[in-house]
Design a protein around this motif. Structure first.
Motif, PDB file in Angstrom:
ATOM      1  N   GLU A   2      84.712 -34.422-146.731  1.00 57.37           N
ATOM      2  CA  GLU A   2      83.601 -33.558-146.345  1.00 57.37           C
ATOM      3  C   GLU A   2      83.329 -32.474-147.380  1.00 57.37           C
ATOM      4  OE1 GLU A   2      84.394 -32.229-142.399  1.00 57.37           O
ATOM      5  OE2 GLU A   2      83.831 -34.144-141.523  1.00 57.37           O
ATOM      6  N   GLY A  48      79.625 -34.490-138.690  1.00 61.42           N
ATOM      7  CA  GLY A  48      81.018 -34.934-138.710  1.00 61.42           C
ATOM      8  C   GLY A  48      81.111 -36.354-139.220  1.00 61.42           C
ATOM      9  N   MET A  49      82.019 -36.559-140.123  1.00 63.32           N
ATOM     10  CA  MET A  49      82.162 -37.871-140.730  1.00 63.32           C
ATOM     11  C   MET A  49      83.364 -38.586-140.129  1.00 63.32           C
ATOM     12  SD  MET A  49      81.168 -37.033-144.654  1.00 63.32           S
ATOM     13  CE  MET A  49      81.173 -38.754-145.056  1.00 63.32           C
ATOM     14  N   THR A  50      83.249 -38.927-138.869  1.00 64.74           N
ATOM     15  CA  THR A  50      84.314 -39.660-138.187  1.00 64.74           C
ATOM     16  C   THR A  50      83.796 -41.029-137.802  1.00 64.74           C
ATOM     17  OG1 THR A  50      83.656 -38.739-136.052  1.00 64.74           O
ATOM     18  CG2 THR A  50      85.362 -37.572-137.266  1.00 64.74           C
ATOM     19  N   ARG A  51      84.679 -42.003-137.877  1.00 64.08           N
ATOM     20  CA  ARG A  51      84.304 -43.346-137.462  1.00 64.08           C
ATOM     21  C   ARG A  51      84.462 -43.452-135.958  1.00 64.08           C
ATOM     22  NH1 ARG A  51      84.697 -47.646-141.639  1.00 64.08           N
ATOM     23  NH2 ARG A  51      84.915 -46.530-143.586  1.00 64.08           N
ATOM     24  N   GLY A  52      83.535 -44.129-135.338  1.00 67.23           N
ATOM     25  CA  GLY A  52      83.622 -44.304-133.899  1.00 67.23           C
ATOM     26  C   GLY A  52      82.829 -45.519-133.470  1.00 67.23           C
ATOM     27  N   ALA A  67      86.895 -42.990-128.974  1.00 66.97           N
ATOM     28  CA  ALA A  67      86.004 -42.174-129.807  1.00 66.97           C
ATOM     29  C   ALA A  67      84.680 -42.897-130.020  1.00 66.97           C
ATOM     30  CB  ALA A  67      86.662 -41.883-131.142  1.00 66.97           C
ATOM     31  N   ALA A  69      80.573 -42.566-131.795  1.00 64.17           N
ATOM     32  CA  ALA A  69      79.723 -41.899-132.780  1.00 64.17           C
ATOM     33  C   ALA A  69      78.612 -41.143-132.057  1.00 64.17           C
ATOM     34  CB  ALA A  69      79.127 -42.929-133.724  1.00 64.17           C
ATOM     35  N   ASP A  70      78.261 -39.987-132.592  1.00 65.09           N
ATOM     36  CA  ASP A  70      77.203 -39.170-132.006  1.00 65.09           C
ATOM     37  C   ASP A  70      75.853 -39.722-132.453  1.00 65.09           C
ATOM     38  OD1 ASP A  70      75.781 -37.202-130.756  1.00 65.09           O
ATOM     39  OD2 ASP A  70      76.311 -35.612-132.171  1.00 65.09           O
TER      40      ASP A  70
END
Length: 115
Positions: A2, A48-52, A67, A69-70
């Motif tokens: 990030e 946010g750079m999260t995998r989901g 989890a 993703a938004d």
């Protein structure tokens, strides 16, 4: 990752401002394109750079499992891409028409030309 993306967004914003301050109207449009792309990347990074997984709720459950993703930032970015494409198409037509009339793309020479 990030922090690297924050630097990339900053560099894109700086390049966009630099291009928009040039005297050529074509460089102004390139700066507008860079500005819209950097704003889209900023929204993406701030989400946010999260995998989901996709935000789907299975039958019988009250909430998604695990989890997710938004989807809101993705929807905002898609809307911004469509708007930026419309602005780009309009500005290209405007540049072409202005060039046909005054035969230059320099903003200072356009200002001094009497038609």
């Amino acid at each position: 990752m990030e922090s690297l993306m924050a630097y990339v967004v900053g560099i894109l914003f700086a390049a966009a401002i630099y291009m928009m301050l040039r005297r050529s109207i074509v460089k102004l449009v390139i700066g507008l394109i860079l500005l819209s792309n950097s704003a889209n990347l900023l929204i993406f990074v701030m989400a946010g750079m999260t995998r989901g997984a996709p935000p789907l709720i299975p039958d019988g459950a009250q909430a998604p499992l695990g989890a997710v993703a938004d989807p809101l930032p993705q929807a905002l970015i898609l809307t911004a891409i469509v708007i930026a494409f419309g602005v780009l198409a309009f500005s290209v037509v405007l540049i072409r028409r202005a060039y046909e009339i005054v035969k230059t793309d320099d903003l200072d020479q356009m200002k001094d030309t009497d038609t």
